[in-house]
Design an enzyme around this catalytic site. Sequence first.
Site, PDB file in Angstrom:
ATOM      1  N   GLN A  53      29.976  36.134 -15.902  1.00  0.00           N
ATOM      2  CA  GLN A  53      31.129  37.004 -15.671  1.00  0.00           C
ATOM      3  C   GLN A  53      30.958  38.351 -16.377  1.00  0.00           C
ATOM      4  O   GLN A  53      31.576  39.345 -15.987  1.00  0.00           O
ATOM      5  CB  GLN A  53      32.411  36.315 -16.133  1.00  0.00           C
ATOM      6  N   ASP A  85      19.478  39.094 -12.545  1.00  0.00           N
ATOM      7  CA  ASP A  85      19.916  40.208 -13.407  1.00  0.00           C
ATOM      8  C   ASP A  85      20.793  39.741 -14.570  1.00  0.00           C
ATOM      9  O   ASP A  85      21.434  40.569 -15.224  1.00  0.00           O
ATOM     10  CB  ASP A  85      20.695  41.243 -12.589  1.00  0.00           C
ATOM     11  N   HIS A 125      14.488  43.228 -19.121  1.00  0.00           N
ATOM     12  CA  HIS A 125      15.670  42.445 -18.754  1.00  0.00           C
ATOM     13  C   HIS A 125      15.268  41.170 -18.012  1.00  0.00           C
ATOM     14  O   HIS A 125      16.013  40.186 -18.017  1.00  0.00           O
ATOM     15  CB  HIS A 125      16.654  43.289 -17.933  1.00  0.00           C
ATOM     16  N   LYS A 156      15.896  44.599  -3.288  1.00  0.00           N
ATOM     17  CA  LYS A 156      15.975  45.956  -2.733  1.00  0.00           C
ATOM     18  C   LYS A 156      16.891  46.016  -1.522  1.00  0.00           C
ATOM     19  O   LYS A 156      17.655  46.976  -1.352  1.00  0.00           O
ATOM     20  CB  LYS A 156      14.582  46.468  -2.355  1.00  0.00           C
ATOM     21  N   ARG A 185      16.538  43.227  10.513  1.00  0.00           N
ATOM     22  CA  ARG A 185      15.384  43.228  11.408  1.00  0.00           C
ATOM     23  C   ARG A 185      14.116  42.848  10.659  1.00  0.00           C
ATOM     24  O   ARG A 185      13.246  42.165  11.197  1.00  0.00           O
ATOM     25  CB  ARG A 185      15.231  44.613  12.036  1.00  0.00           C
TER      26      ARG A 185
END
Length: 473
Positions: free
Chosen positions: A53, A119, A145, A209, A230
């Site tokens: 959170q 992340d 990270h 990405k 696509r």
Amino acid sequence: MGAHINGDVSLSSSHSLACSQDFRFSKHIHDNVHGNIYLDPLFLKFVDTEQFQRLRDLKQLGMAHMVYPGAVHSRFEHSLGVYWLAGEAIHKLQNYQGFELGIDRFDIKTVKLAGLLHDIGHGPYSHLFEREFLPRVYGGYKWSHEQMSVKMIDHIVDEHHIDIDTETIKRVEEMIVASHGTAEPKSSREKHFLYDIIANGRNGIDVDKFDYIVRDCRACGLGCNFEYQRIMESMRVLGDEICYRAKDFLLDLTLHKLFATRADLYRTVYTHAKLRAIDLMVVDALVKANDYLEISSHIDDPSQYWKLDDTIIKTIETAPDQELRESRDLIRRIRRRDLYQFCNEYIVPKDKLENFKDVTAQDIVCSQKNGAMLREEGVVVDNVKIDLTRGKHNPLERIRFFKDYESDEKFSIPDDRVSHLLPTSYQDRIVRVYSKKPELVGAISEAFENFQLRTYGIKAQVHNTPEKKKMPR
């Protein structure tokens, strides 16, 4: 999401999986990019923790909302988006080649969990904490990270007693660091292609990405002219590598548009001159506050690290402590738009890129004419790098294609067989100079011009610094 992605398309991605999965026992979240996202009970165990959170209080683009007011989205929603796209990708491969590739439930679970948690170890203010603040504090200390995400995952499992086997956690953590320098050698992994779905160190095409490019474009009000749907539809694994149908690439340059759109975001948003002035001030404020607040003291301790987020700036701003006065003044200057003054910039000439070294404040100060009184502490140099994901190299060289779905041959496609309009250079290096005080803009601009003349024999900057900026306020 731009010209090619609208509400109908985003919802269709949810329905494509809904046909093959039972979501009755899943939690439903509506995302403004992908539509309906469903979280199974295992994934909810990670989401419903204070550590996950925390991502709500980490803006995806750091201080970009000071220039693009809509850029207030967080790493929380980005993580959900990557989770969802990772699931889309692995399910498509399972539907098309599941028996051939041996894709099982373990593979699906680990890919989706890696997308969700990729992340979890991110620092505040986008990449500023990792790439600019920590190097100022610790010099050459190596910290990422991705590695912190691994530590955070272990901590979450232990802290919340999540019932999950060690093999699952090991695979998830390997996927998260797959494109990082500390990743396990690929020769020791099975099903290498799974490790390229979240963080693709092979050619840069990954669902991380796909999500942040579309999400950032939408938040900043920019167009997005590539269709990740696509790209995912044409995926096929050959020789343990994800390849793409050549026809789709040759017809509309879909993959090139992915890299070009990312580069446009770097130029237009991430390295916007005004935003970078704010970033540089935030770094200075954090560095000045670090000894007193011990901001960097818990970067290897997940039990404390999760408490660090973007609110650190508000803590500094509202604290009465005398030890934080300089940091507080810098934040107040940001609020009042009294920013470091942009003096000028130039693009490093193409023939000088190979041996380019970062320009320093000392370089500029040493270029001032006799009688000037510039000091390094009044000058800020920002060395900006914009590329297509592989530095000076062409990312398209690392992509493999196939002719049709009956063919088992994979191959690369040289640029000159695609289009003569594709770029022949794949990296820009931009040198920008800022003044911390308005009255120094003139002297710094002149020293900057002298530096260019001394280094390149010409003034590489396109425009002279406006005279009105040089005038004392």
